[in-house]
Design an enzyme around this catalytic site. Structure first.
Site, PDB file in Angstrom:
ATOM      1  N   HIS A 159      -5.011   0.734  29.725  1.00 58.96           N
ATOM      2  CA  HIS A 159      -4.269   1.829  29.087  1.00 58.96           C
ATOM      3  C   HIS A 159      -4.674   2.038  27.636  1.00 58.96           C
ATOM      4  CE1 HIS A 159      -0.557   4.460  29.160  1.00 58.96           C
ATOM      5  NE2 HIS A 159      -1.106   4.642  30.350  1.00 58.96           N
ATOM      6  N   GLY A 189      12.378   1.304  30.021  1.00 59.38           N
ATOM      7  CA  GLY A 189      11.717   1.909  31.176  1.00 59.38           C
ATOM      8  C   GLY A 189      11.617   3.421  31.046  1.00 59.38           C
ATOM      9  N   ASP A 220       7.085   1.281  33.960  1.00 57.24           N
ATOM     10  CA  ASP A 220       7.905   0.095  34.196  1.00 57.24           C
ATOM     11  C   ASP A 220       9.162   0.332  35.035  1.00 57.24           C
ATOM     12  OD1 ASP A 220       6.343  -1.807  32.988  1.00 57.24           O
ATOM     13  OD2 ASP A 220       7.181  -1.462  31.000  1.00 57.24           O
ATOM     14  N   HIS A 239       7.348  -2.960  25.172  1.00 59.48           N
ATOM     15  CA  HIS A 239       6.040  -2.840  25.858  1.00 59.48           C
ATOM     16  C   HIS A 239       6.232  -3.398  27.268  1.00 59.48           C
ATOM     17  CE1 HIS A 239       1.808  -2.434  26.288  1.00 59.48           C
ATOM     18  NE2 HIS A 239       1.361  -3.380  25.473  1.00 59.48           N
ATOM     19  N   HIS A 268       7.677   7.193  26.184  1.00 57.07           N
ATOM     20  CA  HIS A 268       6.324   6.680  25.997  1.00 57.07           C
ATOM     21  C   HIS A 268       5.759   7.124  24.656  1.00 57.07           C
ATOM     22  CE1 HIS A 268       2.145   5.633  26.851  1.00 57.07           C
ATOM     23  NE2 HIS A 268       2.672   4.787  27.717  1.00 57.07           N
TER      24      HIS A 268
HETATM   25  C1  LIG Z   1       3.967  -0.203  30.049  1.00 61.19           C
HETATM   26  C2  LIG Z   1       4.615   0.160  28.796  1.00 61.19           C
HETATM   27  O1  LIG Z   1       4.506  -0.518  27.820  1.00 61.19           O
HETATM   28  S1  LIG Z   1       5.441   1.634  28.774  1.00 61.19           S
HETATM   29  C3  LIG Z   1       6.662   1.462  27.482  1.00 61.19           C
HETATM   30  C4  LIG Z   1       7.713   0.490  27.873  1.00 61.19           C
HETATM   31  N1  LIG Z   1       8.799   0.455  26.899  1.00 61.19           N
HETATM   32  C5  LIG Z   1      10.017   0.915  27.168  1.00 61.19           C
HETATM   33  O2  LIG Z   1      10.335   1.381  28.241  1.00 61.19           O
HETATM   34  C6  LIG Z   1      11.033   0.762  26.059  1.00 61.19           C
HETATM   35  C7  LIG Z   1      11.879   2.006  25.903  1.00 61.19           C
HETATM   36  N2  LIG Z   1      11.109   3.059  25.286  1.00 61.19           N
HETATM   37  C8  LIG Z   1      10.892   3.077  23.946  1.00 61.19           C
HETATM   38  O3  LIG Z   1      11.377   2.238  23.179  1.00 61.19           O
HETATM   39  C9  LIG Z   1       9.996   4.159  23.396  1.00 61.19           C
HETATM   40  O4  LIG Z   1      10.027   5.293  24.210  1.00 61.19           O
HETATM   41  C10 LIG Z   1       8.519   3.674  23.230  1.00 61.19           C
HETATM   42  C11 LIG Z   1       8.476   2.336  22.445  1.00 61.19           C
HETATM   43  C12 LIG Z   1       7.891   3.438  24.583  1.00 61.19           C
HETATM   44  C13 LIG Z   1       7.756   4.742  22.495  1.00 61.19           C
HETATM   45  O5  LIG Z   1       8.276   4.803  21.214  1.00 61.19           O
HETATM   46  P1  LIG Z   1       8.022   6.073  20.254  1.00 61.19           P
HETATM   47  O6  LIG Z   1       6.605   6.487  20.356  1.00 61.19           O
HETATM   48  O7  LIG Z   1       8.540   5.703  18.929  1.00 61.19           O
HETATM   49  O8  LIG Z   1       8.962   7.144  20.946  1.00 61.19           O
HETATM   50  P2  LIG Z   1       9.178   8.651  20.577  1.00 61.19           P
HETATM   51  O9  LIG Z   1       8.574   8.959  19.249  1.00 61.19           O
HETATM   52  O10 LIG Z   1       8.753   9.452  21.740  1.00 61.19           O
HETATM   53  O11 LIG Z   1      10.772   8.719  20.452  1.00 61.19           O
HETATM   54  C14 LIG Z   1      11.389   9.928  20.203  1.00 61.19           C
HETATM   55  C15 LIG Z   1      12.872   9.800  20.186  1.00 61.19           C
HETATM   56  O12 LIG Z   1      13.346   9.458  21.479  1.00 61.19           O
HETATM   57  C16 LIG Z   1      14.115   8.281  21.421  1.00 61.19           C
HETATM   58  N3  LIG Z   1      13.757   7.464  22.552  1.00 61.19           N
HETATM   59  C17 LIG Z   1      12.511   7.156  22.950  1.00 61.19           C
HETATM   60  N4  LIG Z   1      12.560   6.352  24.023  1.00 61.19           N
HETATM   61  C18 LIG Z   1      13.887   6.185  24.284  1.00 61.19           C
HETATM   62  C19 LIG Z   1      14.569   5.452  25.267  1.00 61.19           C
HETATM   63  N5  LIG Z   1      13.911   4.737  26.180  1.00 61.19           N
HETATM   64  N6  LIG Z   1      15.926   5.480  25.274  1.00 61.19           N
HETATM   65  C20 LIG Z   1      16.597   6.210  24.353  1.00 61.19           C
HETATM   66  N7  LIG Z   1      15.988   6.923  23.388  1.00 61.19           N
HETATM   67  C21 LIG Z   1      14.642   6.890  23.355  1.00 61.19           C
HETATM   68  C22 LIG Z   1      13.688   7.584  20.150  1.00 61.19           C
HETATM   69  O13 LIG Z   1      14.689   6.719  19.658  1.00 61.19           O
HETATM   70  C23 LIG Z   1      13.373   8.731  19.261  1.00 61.19           C
HETATM   71  O14 LIG Z   1      14.576   9.198  18.715  1.00 61.19           O
HETATM   72  P3  LIG Z   1      14.658   9.549  17.169  1.00 61.19           P
HETATM   73  O15 LIG Z   1      13.578  10.583  16.952  1.00 61.19           O
HETATM   74  O16 LIG Z   1      16.057  10.026  17.025  1.00 61.19           O
HETATM   75  O17 LIG Z   1      14.380   8.248  16.482  1.00 61.19           O
HETATM   76  O1  LIG Z   2       0.152   2.823  26.242  1.00 62.01           O
HETATM   77  C1  LIG Z   2       1.194   2.295  25.828  1.00 62.01           C
HETATM   78  O2  LIG Z   2       1.623   2.427  24.657  1.00 62.01           O
HETATM   79  C2  LIG Z   2       2.022   1.453  26.706  1.00 62.01           C
HETATM   80  C3  LIG Z   2       1.652   1.535  28.145  1.00 62.01           C
HETATM   81  O3  LIG Z   2       2.073   2.421  28.850  1.00 62.01           O
HETATM   82  C4  LIG Z   2       0.750   0.544  28.683  1.00 62.01           C
HETATM   83  O4  LIG Z   2       0.219  -0.299  27.939  1.00 62.01           O
HETATM   84  O5  LIG Z   2       0.512   0.551  29.907  1.00 62.01           O
END
Ligand SMILES: CC(=O)SCCNC(=O)CCNC(=O)[C@H](O)C(C)(C)COP(=O)(O)OP(=O)(O)OC[C@H]1O[C@@H](n2cnc3c(N)ncnc32)[C@H](O)[C@@H]1OP(=O)(O)O
Ligand SMILES: O=C([O-])CC(=O)C(=O)O
Length: 374
Positions: free
Chosen positions: A186, A257, A311, A221, A260
């Site tokens: 990714h 979950g 996820d 993550h 992104h």
């Molecule tokens: C395989 C992987 O690693 S995929 C990612 C797995 N992680 C998760 O599922 C954790 C939950 N998700 C998150 O924390 C975030 O969406 C991340 C870390 C994946 C991305 O973070 P960012 O790039 O900062 O997100 P983004 O800029 O799109 O966020 C925009 C807004 O949506 C909110 N938001 C984003 N994801 C979520 C969520 N899962 N639940 C609630 N609110 C959310 C943020 O708090 C932000 O609000 P704000 O502007 O008021 O602060």
């Molecule tokens: O690309 C990212 O930030 C997180 C993700 O979805 C991965 O590592 O699979």
């Protein structure tokens, strides 16, 4: 596509280098590995073919695949010293800490002495990671010293075999295979970037991968698949799911979950694993977890325009296959290792130490006050 400012904190929207390994969200929501759409790969090839593609550049021929599988099968055994270390790690340790220690210990026992050994090291880790996590799990939880060598051709089936002590059904073997394909690579996600920063100092492969495991562990993550399971496991039905989520959103809690850093509308891996989760739910005979997951997906889109990432439906899918929640993220490691290792190799092939600058926001220059006067 929603218009969203990508600049700012977290290096968002900034290019930090080149890669020929994958594209993420290039056409809004797509994912490709070396030019192949992940959907095409998940439908038509096995994880070992994807690993070969990522690590060696092209999909293997039939002969190459047979030889590669044979090679990996022959590398599943663990050195006695590593088994002894694993046996000393308590049952309540976090399995990602076990992976980190296992990888690091292997680096002591089978050190990469020269970069010419990098592909061998990557293949060895690919073969050994399921053995490491399952050896520890079965010893610490069931008191059994398992034989880590099975005759399974596929890494996913091999993992389930070691975990449950019997060969999996064809459906479970297939879902594990697809899951490993979806998680394999990714671009510059946090853990891969960690691996590349480490590689840029000309460090060894085990150090790069150990660091990457540490980055993947966090709930923002890879750890999100475990957190998603914890979220859905107590949801009684669709109404309850909506009530729980609304409460969390009101309290401004993050829902693991969902969302992104790069994708804006959907994560292309979600639709694939969701379909498999539905099939598994039918086989399992109790589709509550699948139904509440679907309800969560709908509500999050309605309320926040947030979509499931890779996820979310992995949580129910893994659960239906009898995988303990705490082993979810280590499975991600067994797959993403391929992406990490390939990025380490790519970094090494055209290296400059990664060393960005920082904007200083601290106090103005000042003189040291003698200790007696402070
Ligand atoms: C395989 C992987 O690693 S995929 C990612 C797995 N992680 C998760 O599922 C954790 C939950 N998700 C998150 O924390 C975030 O969406 C991340 C870390 C994946 C991305 O973070 P960012 O790039 O900062 O997100 P983004 O800029 O799109 O966020 C925009 C807004 O949506 C909110 N938001 C984003 N994801 C979520 C969520 N899962 N639940 C609630 N609110 C959310 C943020 O708090 C932000 O609000 P704000 O502007 O008021 O602060
Ligand atoms: O690309 C990212 O930030 C997180 C993700 O979805 C991965 O590592 O699979």
């Amino acid at each position: 596509m929603t218009d969203k400012k990508l600049s700012g904190a977290g290096l968002r929207g900034q290019s930090a280098g080149e890669t020929s390994l994958s594209t993420v969200g290039k056409s809004g929501s797509g994912l490709t590995y070396r030019g192949y759409d992940v959907k095409d790969l998940a439908e038509n090839v096995s994880f070992e073919e994807v690993a070969y593609l990522i690590l060696y550049g092209e999909l293997p021929t039939e002969t190459q695949l047979a030889a590669y599988r044979q090679k990996l099968k022959g590398m599943r055994g663990l050195p006695q010293a590593l088994k002894e270390v694993l046996e000393r790690i308590p049952a309540d340790a976090h399995p990602m800490d076990v992976m980190r220690t296992g990888c690091s210990m292997l680096g002591n026992l089978e050190t990469e002495k020269d970069f010419s050994e990098q592909s061998e090291v990557a293949d060895r880790l690919l073969a050994a990671f399921p053995s490491i996590i399952c050896y520890w799990y079965r010893y610490s939880h069931d008191g059994v010293r398992i034989d880590t060598e099975t005759h399974d051709d596929q890494i996913g089936a091999h993992f389930l075999h070691l975990l449950h002590g019997e060969a999996p059904s064809a459906l479970h073997a297939r879902v594990m295979d697809v899951s490993l394909i979806l998680y394999a690579e990714h671009e510059f996600n946090a853990s891969t970037f960690t691996a590349r920063v480490c590689a840029s100092t000309l460090s060894d492969m085990h150090s790069c991968i150990t660091g990457a495991i540490g980055s993947l562990r966090g709930p923002l993550h890879g750890g999100a698949n475990e957190a998603a399971m914890e979220l859905i496991q107590d949801m009684r039905d669709e109404d309850h799911a909506r009530e729980v989520l609304k409460g969390k959103l009101e309290r401004k809690e993050k829902i693991m979950g969902f969302g992104h850093a790069i994708y804006r509308e959907s994560d292309p891996r979600n639709v694939i694993i969701k379909e498999w989760s539905e099939k598994l739910a039918q086989e399992y005979g109790d589709d509550r977890l699948y139904r509440v997951s679907v309800a969560c997906e709908a509500l999050m889109w309605e309320e926040k325009k947030l979509f499931c990432n890779a996820d979310f439906f992995h949580a129910s899918a893994y659960h239906f296959m009898g995988i303990p929640t705490k082993l979810f993220t280590p499975i991600f490691v067994c797959s993403r290792l391929t992406g990490w290792a390939a990025h380490v190799m790519e970094q090494r092939a055209n290296n400059r130490i990664i060393r960005p600058s920082a904007d200083y926001v601290g106090v103005e220059p000042r003189k040291v006050t003698p200790l007696s006067e402070r």
